[in-house]
Design a protein around this motif. Structure first.
Motif, PDB file in Angstrom:
ATOM      1  N   PRO A  63       0.784  -1.189  -0.002  1.00  0.00           N
ATOM      2  CA  PRO A  63       0.013   0.056  -0.051  1.00  0.00           C
ATOM      3  C   PRO A  63       1.016   1.261  -0.151  1.00  0.00           C
ATOM      4  N   ILE A  64       0.572   2.142  -0.838  1.00  0.00           N
ATOM      5  CA  ILE A  64       0.994   3.531  -0.885  1.00  0.00           C
ATOM      6  C   ILE A  64       0.898   4.244   0.603  1.00  0.00           C
ATOM      7  N   VAL A  65      -0.251   4.209   1.121  1.00  0.00           N
ATOM      8  CA  VAL A  65      -0.881   4.659   2.379  1.00  0.00           C
ATOM      9  C   VAL A  65      -1.200   3.676   3.133  1.00  0.00           C
ATOM     10  N   ARG A  66      -0.591   3.669   4.528  1.00  0.00           N
ATOM     11  CA  ARG A  66      -0.998   2.568   5.483  1.00  0.00           C
ATOM     12  C   ARG A  66      -1.262   3.256   6.778  1.00  0.00           C
ATOM     13  N   ILE A  67      -2.642   3.391   7.213  1.00  0.00           N
ATOM     14  CA  ILE A  67      -2.795   4.085   8.446  1.00  0.00           C
ATOM     15  C   ILE A  67      -2.791   3.148   9.433  1.00  0.00           C
ATOM     16  N   LEU A  90      -6.558   1.953   7.817  1.00  0.00           N
ATOM     17  CA  LEU A  90      -6.801   1.923   6.401  1.00  0.00           C
ATOM     18  C   LEU A  90      -5.610   1.871   5.711  1.00  0.00           C
ATOM     19  N   GLU A  91      -5.910   1.086   4.406  1.00  0.00           N
ATOM     20  CA  GLU A  91      -4.972   1.394   3.454  1.00  0.00           C
ATOM     21  C   GLU A  91      -5.227   1.718   2.024  1.00  0.00           C
ATOM     22  N   ARG A 111      -6.088  15.159   7.600  1.00  0.00           N
ATOM     23  CA  ARG A 111      -5.019  15.968   8.111  1.00  0.00           C
ATOM     24  C   ARG A 111      -4.008  15.398   8.672  1.00  0.00           C
ATOM     25  N   CYS A 112      -4.363  13.936   9.376  1.00  0.00           N
ATOM     26  CA  CYS A 112      -3.256  13.318   9.859  1.00  0.00           C
ATOM     27  C   CYS A 112      -2.367  12.665   8.963  1.00  0.00           C
ATOM     28  N   ILE A 113      -2.667  12.605   7.655  1.00  0.00           N
ATOM     29  CA  ILE A 113      -2.291  11.738   6.607  1.00  0.00           C
ATOM     30  C   ILE A 113      -1.016  12.729   6.034  1.00  0.00           C
ATOM     31  N   ASN A 114      -1.159  13.768   5.945  1.00  0.00           N
ATOM     32  CA  ASN A 114      -0.030  14.693   5.859  1.00  0.00           C
ATOM     33  C   ASN A 114       0.557  15.682   6.996  1.00  0.00           C
ATOM     34  N   ALA A 115       0.207  15.116   8.228  1.00  0.00           N
ATOM     35  CA  ALA A 115       0.838  15.850   9.577  1.00  0.00           C
ATOM     36  C   ALA A 115       0.597  17.199   9.805  1.00  0.00           C
ATOM     37  N   LEU A 116      -0.789  17.459   8.928  1.00  0.00           N
ATOM     38  CA  LEU A 116      -1.379  18.783   9.494  1.00  0.00           C
ATOM     39  C   LEU A 116      -1.960  18.458  10.949  1.00  0.00           C
ATOM     40  N   SER A 168      -1.405  12.837  15.443  1.00  0.00           N
ATOM     41  CA  SER A 168      -2.185  11.850  16.070  1.00  0.00           C
ATOM     42  C   SER A 168      -1.779  11.789  17.675  1.00  0.00           C
ATOM     43  N   ASP A 169      -2.452  11.313  18.332  1.00  0.00           N
ATOM     44  CA  ASP A 169      -1.921  10.972  19.866  1.00  0.00           C
ATOM     45  C   ASP A 169      -1.413   9.564  19.936  1.00  0.00           C
ATOM     46  N   ARG A 170      -1.918   8.594  18.754  1.00  0.00           N
ATOM     47  CA  ARG A 170      -1.254   7.318  19.090  1.00  0.00           C
ATOM     48  C   ARG A 170      -1.541   6.720  17.353  1.00  0.00           C
ATOM     49  N   GLY A 171      -0.446   5.821  17.151  1.00  0.00           N
ATOM     50  CA  GLY A 171      -0.681   5.493  15.727  1.00  0.00           C
ATOM     51  C   GLY A 171       0.184   6.022  14.881  1.00  0.00           C
ATOM     52  N   VAL A 172       0.283   5.521  13.743  1.00  0.00           N
ATOM     53  CA  VAL A 172       1.072   5.972  12.708  1.00  0.00           C
ATOM     54  C   VAL A 172       0.688   6.062  11.273  1.00  0.00           C
ATOM     55  N   VAL A 173       0.841   6.995  10.437  1.00  0.00           N
ATOM     56  CA  VAL A 173       0.536   7.037   9.148  1.00  0.00           C
ATOM     57  C   VAL A 173       1.888   6.636   8.291  1.00  0.00           C
ATOM     58  N   TYR A 174       1.726   5.829   7.350  1.00  0.00           N
ATOM     59  CA  TYR A 174       2.915   5.570   6.367  1.00  0.00           C
ATOM     60  C   TYR A 174       2.576   5.968   5.017  1.00  0.00           C
ATOM     61  N   VAL A 175       3.361   6.814   4.463  1.00  0.00           N
ATOM     62  CA  VAL A 175       3.384   6.787   2.942  1.00  0.00           C
ATOM     63  C   VAL A 175       4.467   6.650   2.341  1.00  0.00           C
ATOM     64  N   ASP A 176       4.234   5.472   1.178  1.00  0.00           N
ATOM     65  CA  ASP A 176       5.347   4.898   0.560  1.00  0.00           C
ATOM     66  C   ASP A 176       6.315   4.257   1.610  1.00  0.00           C
TER      67      ASP A 176
END
Length: 267
Positions: A13-17, A35-36, A58-63, A66-74
């Motif tokens: 996945p290019i996006v992995r939440i 979400l992927e 907005r969490c996907i581009n760090a605007l 998040s308090d917990r968890g990670v968003v990965y792009v590529d």
């Protein structure tokens, strides 16, 4: 849950939440969202106001942090770095470099009113990416043709309709050659007769294979363009899948009620 990102893989996945939580005061806005999105996919986020859709975007581009968890792009954690199993917020300068690869189009256009259309489009490629002005101008005019506004290069935002301004905002985001495009209810501020022209531009992007995550209230648009639909309520995803199942045969009663209400309003 393992939050360590794998190495980037074209098939991954290019996006992995992963287990993203966000709280404001005593209100939990996001409650462990996962979400992927795969390359070339269009993901539409639907749901009632206050469901957490825009916050997730907005969490996907760090605007938003998040308090917990990670968003990965590529395969790269956005807005944070891992050290000994703990994630730390990155300096804003590093976060800004990551955002350069993630285009975002907001509800209210956010064009610079003192700049012409073409200067709005070429500003970031020149200032952030260091592109030569001649190259940025060439791409900028090409993007204006792509969104159907080639004759507006020297106009100023105040002289354009809302639909035209939103198409310029899309061109401006594309000028950075992003690997991912985010749209936060791109038609919600438009008069009804202007909605179609913006949706047609987004459909055109989908046809080119651009990876997009779109927060929208346009159920029929999501049915037409999405590869994956996720319906949110109360900070969680309550329904997800291809539009044929998620929109036509939702299992969650909250999704059923939301979609029935939305379709009544749009018909």
């Amino acid at each position: 849950m393992n939050l360590i990102a794998p190495q980037p893989d074209p098939a991954s996945p290019i996006v992995r939440i992963v287990d993203v939580w966000k709280t404001r005061g005593h209100n939990a806005v996001l409650k462990g969202v996962n979400l992927e999105a795969h390359r070339g996919q269009v993901v539409c986020l639907l749901g009632p106001s206050g469901a957490g859709k825009s916050t997730l975007l907005r969490c996907i581009n760090a605007l938003e942090v998040s308090d917990r968890g990670v968003v990965y792009v590529d395969g790269v954690a956005i807005g944070c770095k891992e050290h000994n199993g703990v994630f730390y917020r990155m300096p804003e300068r590093e976060v800004s470099r990551q955002r350069a690869d993630i285009g975002m189009v907001f509800q209210n256009f956010n064009l610079f009113p003192h700049m012409s259309v073409i200067d709005n489009i070429i500003d970031a490629p020149i200032r952030v990416r260091g592109e030569p002005r001649t190259l940025a101008l060439e791409r900028g005019h090409d993007l204006l043709r792509r969104v159907g506004l080639a004759d507006k290069a020297n106009s100023f935002p105040r002289h354009l309709s809302g639909g035209q301004q939103q198409r310029i905002a899309i061109a401006r985001a594309l000028a950075m050659a992003p690997k991912l495009m985010l749209f936060d209810e791109p038609t919600s501020s438009l008069d009804p007769h202007l909605v179609g022209e913006v949706l047609e531009v987004i459909k055109g992007l989908a046809a080119t294979g651009m990876t997009m995550i779109i927060v929208t209230h346009e159920v029929q648009f999501a049915r037409d363009v999405a590869d994956l639909v996720a319906v949110m309520a109360d900070g969680v995803i309550i329904e997800s899948g291809p539009p044929q199942s998620a929109l036509s045969q939702p299992r969650d009663p909250r999704a059923q009620a939301f979609l029935a209400r939305s379709l009544r309003q749009q018909n």
